[in-house]
Design an enzyme around this catalytic site. Structure first.
Site, PDB file in Angstrom:
ATOM      1  N   ASP A   1     -10.124   6.009   8.177  1.00 30.49           N
ATOM      2  CA  ASP A   1      -9.943   5.166   6.990  1.00 30.49           C
ATOM      3  C   ASP A   1     -10.561   3.794   7.211  1.00 30.49           C
ATOM      4  O   ASP A   1      -9.973   2.769   6.848  1.00 30.49           O
ATOM      5  CB  ASP A   1      -8.462   5.039   6.645  1.00 30.49           C
TER       6      ASP A   1
ATOM      7  N   VAL B   1       3.587  -5.315   3.336  1.00 24.67           N
ATOM      8  CA  VAL B   1       3.329  -6.183   4.485  1.00 24.67           C
ATOM      9  C   VAL B   1       3.759  -7.604   4.134  1.00 24.67           C
ATOM     10  O   VAL B   1       3.414  -8.124   3.068  1.00 24.67           O
ATOM     11  CB  VAL B   1       1.837  -6.173   4.875  1.00 24.67           C
TER      12      VAL B   1
ATOM     13  N   GLY C   1       0.817  -1.200   0.000  1.00 16.82           N
ATOM     14  CA  GLY C   1       0.000   0.000   0.000  1.00 16.82           C
ATOM     15  C   GLY C   1       0.849   1.246   0.000  1.00 16.82           C
ATOM     16  O   GLY C   1       2.068   1.204  -0.196  1.00 16.82           O
TER      17      GLY C   1
END
Length: 650
Positions: free
Chosen positions: A457, A346, A341
């Site tokens: 978010d 990750v 992202g």
């Protein structure tokens, strides 16, 4: 003296005869408003103060740990930050950034402030103080053990005097750290440090003034720490300092000859090479204990009393070595990648004991990643709830910014919800449990945590699922905390995900708890309908999901249009009620939306009469030229997982 823990802990393991195990925390040491009166600051002074605090926070990321400047002409603000000599740049930047936010809170409506943390000092004033020493007031902290004989007092004082001499030599940059052998089995460690705006002579004067005061307060204790606004001395029987690039090895003992020093350095090198197996073993034991959620201090705590004085963020976040991260992720191999992202990548990691972890690595090219990293540490490390993802540790070695989370094997909600095959396993009972769990997590953020936290978010890809498919809210990179009594805030740069952002946030930059309520409402409708509320209209209906749900609910046909995968498991009254709650959450006017406490109550009480929702905020279009898109791609990313950054007009 005020001493309060904040959100960093350091993790150091060495073995082979010399064992140093210590969990250190970044500690708030004290503050001083310099006897200035409390009165509203002028608009010009406040503006210059905001600029200088922002400058210190950003400058610390690229400086050598110290700098000072002034801003303004008629209403000048003078500012300075200074990090301890053994502190690496990334720790320095984090400490200064945190101090720049805390200083105005410690000295509200004051033109001057000094705040001390264990690793940095920050100061500002309306008068120039550069190069001037402060020896009053002073603070001190004492260890729990007393000196057993006066010989240590004598030798300890001589040791500190020698460090003062070395620190004020031209080549030692106004700080020095070292150790000496008190006996064959006991060692003592020390550090002296001055603000680097001082001259060598002024530094010596400041440190000698502090040393003189130790005769009254401190010398009878084995561990002590004394400091003023411009210098500090620390003495302990445990190694409390960090060996950074500038201090890659312990300074020689005062009792050692050159030959002994060379022998000692060779021995340390051999030891360093030999201890890797012990480190891995110790890490395995540590993580096993952490998994069992042992809440006590496993390592020896700081040798100073910690006095809690006010409600504040407190935690001990372990530091995990980069070598362990690399081993667990096979050197960040592509095979271990879980997703990517705007923040970074990750990875899945497996520790030596078999513990699975999720490793979030900040991209060095991320424009907003540094702020997101700080937010994650400040918020997640201090928030504990069964429906929030758990942050286990972080790593800041070799300019890396890495967060280590609990690994959740069932990935994110969008991975299942928007896939035709996987969605078949999501019956109504499971979807309702996810709705309830997510609502409770948001309620905790808004009303039950120590401060009100706005997530900003909330979306399907930020709801992760554990072994039992329980939801856990993740990714606090955009989160903001509200002060007591604060209802909303305004930003000139809107950050969020298209399709989930409330209209007042997109158009005006206004965000509040009702912004999260709107996002939750979108999420509820997506869970029920199995469809995304993206910027694209639903092709077969020519309208957004929110408007489609509102019209079919109003016409009494909502059960005919829900996700077909639910037809064998749904309970009609429950689905209708959840659709109505979702529609109440996405109403155009924020004041019409319920709070999360009301949402949780409505979900739990099926006899409670619900109000009729008004027209939803379905039209949240933005001119393309006003929007900066940062694509977030992963192996199983949803199409509406798109972060939006909007610069609002001034």
């Amino acid at each position: 003296m005020v001493v309060t823990q904040t959100c960093f802990g350091f993790f150091l393991l060495l073995s082979w005869g010399i064992t140093v195990t210590e969990a250190k925390t970044q500690i708030f040491m004290g503050s001083n408003c310099q006897n200035t009166s409390q009165e509203p600051l002028s608009i010009a002074y406040q503006a210059n103060l905001d600029k200088i605090l922002a400058w210190m926070s950003s400058d610390a990321a690229t400086s050598k740990g110290y700098n000072h400047t002034s801003i303004g002409i008629n209403t000048t603000v003078y500012g300075q930050y200074d990090c301890r000599g053994d502190v690496a740049e990334n720790f320095c930047q984090f400490c200064v950034s945190f101090a720049s936010r805390e200083a105005p809170k410690r000295c509200p409506n004051r033109v001057s402030a000094i705040v001390w943390y264990e690793y940095c000092m920050l100061r500002y004033s309306n008068e120039s103080f550069f190069g001037k020493i402060l020896t009053h007031p002073t603070w001190h902290a004492l260890g729990t053990k007393n000196v057993s004989n006066m010989e240590e007092v004598r030798r300890g004082e001589g040791f500190v005097k020698s460090m003062i001499t070395k620190a004020t030599q031209e080549s030692n940059h106004l700080y020095y750290l070292g150790s000496f052998n008190l006996s064959s089995t006991q060692k003592r460690f020390g550090m002296v440090h001055c603000g680097r705006d001082l001259s060598n002579a002024a530094c010596r004067q400041c440190l000698e003034a502090l040393l003189e005061q130790t005769h009254k307060c401190c010398e009878q204790n084995i561990g002590w720490f004394i400091w003023s606004g411009t210098c500090m001395i620390r003495y302990d029987d445990q190694m409390f300092y960090r060996l950074s690039n500038q201090t890659s090895s312990l300074p020689p003992s005062n009792d050692e000859t050159d030959k002994q020093r060379g022998y000692r350095m060779s021995k340390i090198l051999i030891i360093s090479i030999s201890v890797m197996g012990s480190i891995i073993l110790c890490l395995s034991v540590y993580w096993w204990c952490y998994r069992k959620r042992v809440r006590k201090d496993w390592f020896r705590p700081s040798s100073f009393h910690k006095i809690q004085t006010e409600e504040s963020w407190t935690t001990e976040l372990p530091i995990i070595p980069l070598t362990t991260i690399l081993q667990s992720t096979d050197n960040f191999s592509e095979a271990c990648k879980l997703g990517e992202g705007g923040f970074g990548t990750v990875y899945k990691g497996i520790l030596a004991d078999g513990t699975q972890i999720a490793v979030k690595r900040l991209s060095k090219f991320s424009g907003q990643g540094s702020e997101e990293f700080n937010n994650e540490v400040l918020f997640i490390a201090n928030l504990q709830h069964r429906n929030l993802v758990r942050l286990l540790a972080c790593c800041l070695d070799e300019n890396e910014n890495i967060l280590v989370y609990e690994y959740l094997p069932n990935k994110s909600l969008d991975f299942h919800l928007f896939d035709d095959e996987k969605r078949k396993q999501f019956d109504w009972k499971l979807r309702l449990r996810i709705i309830n769990g997510t609502a409770k997590g948001i309620l905790y953020l808004h009303e039950d945590s120590r401060v009100t936290v706005i997530h900003r978010d909330l979306k399907a890809s930020n709801v992760l699922l554990d072994h039992d498919m329980n939801p856990k809210i993740s990714d606090f990179g955009l989160a903001r905390a509200f002060e007591i009594g604060q209802k909303q805030a305004k930003t000139k740069r809107v950050m969020g995900t298209y399709g989930y952002m409330a209209p007042e946030y997109v158009i005006q930059g206004l965000f509040s708890v009702k912004s999260d309520v709107f996002s939750f409402g979108v999420l509820v409708l997506e869970i029920i309908y199995g469809r995304k509320n993206s910027g694209l209209c639903m092709s077969e209906h020519g309208q957004t999901l929110l408007l489609y749900a509102w019209r079919t609910w109003g016409a009494g046909k909502c059960l005919e249009t829900i996700d077909p995968m639910l037809e064998k498991s749904f309970i009609g009254s429950e689905i209708e009620r959840c659709i109505q709650i979702g529609l109440l959450c996405v109403q155009e006017d924020a004041i019409d939306r319920p709070t999360m406490s009301q949402v949780v109550l409505m979900l739990a009480n099926d006899t409670m009469i619900l109000p009729k929702p008004k027209h939803p905020a379905f039209s949240i279009g933005i001119m393309a030229s006003e929007v900066v898109y940062t694509s977030k791609s992963s192996k199983n990313v949803s199409n509406n997982d798109l972060t939006v950054s909007v610069s609002l007009p001034r």
